[in-house]
Enzyme design. Structure first.
Site, PDB file in Angstrom:
ATOM      1  N   MET A 161       0.533  -1.080   0.264  1.00 13.38           N
ATOM      2  CA  MET A 161      -0.313  -0.096   0.096  1.00 13.38           C
ATOM      3  C   MET A 161       0.703   1.301   0.118  1.00 13.38           C
ATOM      4  O   MET A 161       1.755   1.464   1.217  1.00 13.38           O
ATOM      5  CB  MET A 161      -1.384  -0.044   1.101  1.00 13.38           C
ATOM      6  CG  MET A 161      -1.479   1.141   0.962  1.00 13.38           C
ATOM      7  SD  MET A 161      -2.849   1.647   3.282  1.00 13.38           S
ATOM      8  CE  MET A 161      -3.332   0.221   3.455  1.00 13.38           C
ATOM      9  N   PRO A 162       0.991   1.988  -0.995  1.00 17.45           N
ATOM     10  CA  PRO A 162       1.673   3.250  -0.519  1.00 17.45           C
ATOM     11  C   PRO A 162       0.903   3.988  -0.424  1.00 17.45           C
ATOM     12  O   PRO A 162      -0.034   4.352  -0.345  1.00 17.45           O
ATOM     13  CB  PRO A 162       1.497   3.914  -2.672  1.00 17.45           C
ATOM     14  CG  PRO A 162       0.749   2.399  -2.945  1.00 17.45           C
ATOM     15  CD  PRO A 162       0.322   1.715  -2.341  1.00 17.45           C
ATOM     16  N   PHE A 163       1.769   5.195   0.272  1.00 17.19           N
ATOM     17  CA  PHE A 163       1.826   6.090   1.770  1.00 17.19           C
ATOM     18  C   PHE A 163       2.831   7.498   1.245  1.00 17.19           C
ATOM     19  O   PHE A 163       3.634   7.372   1.144  1.00 17.19           O
ATOM     20  CB  PHE A 163       1.803   5.631   3.109  1.00 17.19           C
ATOM     21  CG  PHE A 163       1.540   6.786   3.672  1.00 17.19           C
ATOM     22  CD1 PHE A 163      -0.142   6.352   4.916  1.00 17.19           C
ATOM     23  CD2 PHE A 163       2.166   6.888   4.623  1.00 17.19           C
ATOM     24  CE1 PHE A 163       0.071   7.065   5.241  1.00 17.19           C
ATOM     25  CE2 PHE A 163       1.655   8.143   5.881  1.00 17.19           C
ATOM     26  CZ  PHE A 163       0.526   7.759   6.629  1.00 17.19           C
ATOM     27  N   VAL A 165      -2.812   6.015  -0.165  1.00 22.78           N
ATOM     28  CA  VAL A 165      -2.637   6.349   0.684  1.00 22.78           C
ATOM     29  C   VAL A 165      -1.962   7.530   0.829  1.00 22.78           C
ATOM     30  O   VAL A 165      -1.208   7.504   0.730  1.00 22.78           O
ATOM     31  CB  VAL A 165      -2.694   5.618   2.198  1.00 22.78           C
ATOM     32  CG1 VAL A 165      -3.377   6.763   3.566  1.00 22.78           C
ATOM     33  CG2 VAL A 165      -3.301   4.323   2.351  1.00 22.78           C
TER      34      VAL A 165
END
EC number: 5.3.2.-
Length: 68
Positions: free
Chosen positions: A1-3, A43
């Site tokens: 999940m890229p943040f 995100v």
């Protein structure tokens, strides 16, 4: 999940909620285009940093802005 965390020192009442939405959309689209990430898993958090809580060259941004 890229943040992705974007930190901004607001100027002149900005950014507006519309501008923040555009940032979130634009950064998410860029992650999809460049890194082939699933947009639903991206995100994005925008932190607005008070100019008294950020310094440059040994002075707070608030103080630097008052000098100009």
């Amino acid at each position: 999940m890229p943040f992705i965390n974007i930190k901004l020192v607001p100027e002149n009442g900005g950014p507006t909620n519309e501008q923040k939405q555009q940032l979130i959309e634009g950064v998410s689209d860029l992650m999809v285009k460049v890194l082939n990430k699933n947009k639903a898993s991206i995100v994005v958090i925008i932190d607005e940093v008070d100019s008294n809580n950020y310094g440059l060259g040994g002075e707070s941004v608030h103080h630097l802005r008052q000098k100009n």
